[in-house]
Design a protein around this motif. Sequence first.
Motif, short mmCIF file in Angstrom:
data_model
loop_
_atom_site.label_atom_id
_atom_site.label_comp_id
_atom_site.label_asym_id
_atom_site.label_seq_id
_atom_site.Cartn_x
_atom_site.Cartn_y
_atom_site.Cartn_z
N TRP A 91 71.07 -48.42 29.29
CA TRP A 91 70.27 -46.52 29.54
C TRP A 91 70.05 -47.40 31.23
N HIS A 92 70.35 -46.60 32.02
CA HIS A 92 69.57 -46.46 33.25
C HIS A 92 68.91 -45.19 33.34
N VAL A 93 68.17 -45.68 33.91
CA VAL A 93 67.22 -44.34 34.70
C VAL A 93 67.86 -43.38 35.61
N GLU A 94 68.61 -42.09 35.54
CA GLU A 94 68.97 -41.66 36.92
C GLU A 94 68.02 -41.03 38.18
N ASP A 95 68.76 -41.71 39.04
CA ASP A 95 68.34 -41.75 40.44
C ASP A 95 69.26 -41.36 41.25
N ASP A 96 69.21 -41.18 42.78
CA ASP A 96 70.64 -41.00 43.39
C ASP A 96 71.57 -41.61 43.39
N GLY A 97 71.38 -42.63 42.08
CA GLY A 97 72.60 -43.52 41.81
C GLY A 97 72.06 -43.99 40.94
N PRO A 98 72.79 -45.66 40.25
CA PRO A 98 71.80 -46.22 38.91
C PRO A 98 70.58 -45.94 39.25
N GLY A 99 69.95 -45.70 38.82
CA GLY A 99 68.76 -46.27 38.85
C GLY A 99 68.02 -47.74 37.69
N PRO A 100 66.88 -47.92 37.44
CA PRO A 100 66.53 -49.01 36.81
C PRO A 100 66.88 -49.10 35.21
N THR A 101 67.14 -49.84 34.61
CA THR A 101 67.52 -49.75 33.17
C THR A 101 65.87 -49.44 32.61
N LEU A 102 66.16 -49.66 30.87
CA LEU A 102 64.62 -48.90 30.13
C LEU A 102 64.18 -50.45 30.44
N ASP A 103 65.54 -51.70 30.52
CA ASP A 103 64.61 -52.91 30.19
C ASP A 103 64.01 -53.28 31.37
#
Length: 141
Positions: A117-129
Motif C-alpha cells: 500500500w502507498h499513500v495516494e499523492d500526486d503519484g505513488p507516495g510512500p509505502t506504509l512500510d
Amino acid sequence: MPTLSINFDPAVIAHLMSASGDDTVHVTLTLGTGDPTAAPAAKPVVPHGPLADLMKADLLKAGTVLRFHQRRANRSGRAVVTPDGQLVVDGHATPFPSPSKAAEAVTGNVINGWTLWHVEDDGPGPTLDALRRELESRNAQ
C-alpha cells in the motif's frame, strides 16, 4: 410508526456531489437525542491496531487514501484509513484490521500489505512500510 429524519452535513453533500462512479462513500448512522438542532456528542476515536502508532505520530491520518497496483497481475486496490486505524477497501463492506489483511482481500493471496500500500499523492507516495521506518527513526533519536 416513528418518523425517520436523516440530516447530512453540507460537507457530506459536497463530497457526494464530487465523487466519481468508482468512489465508495461510507455513511454511518447513529441514534440522536430527538432534537434535530442538537449536535450529536462526539466520542473521541482512538486508533488501535497496527496503524495506530503511525496515526498517533501524525504520519497517517483518518481519511487518507491508500492505493497499490500490481502490473504483472493487472490488479489494483484502493483503501481508506478509518479514524480507529482500520482500512476500508473498495468493494468490501467490512473494514480490515491490518494492511496485509486488506491487501489479501484484493489480491486473494497472503501478501505483505505494509510494502504494497502507498499513500495516494500526486503519484505513488510512500509505502506504509516507509512511514513505519520513519517513525522508528524518529523514536531512535
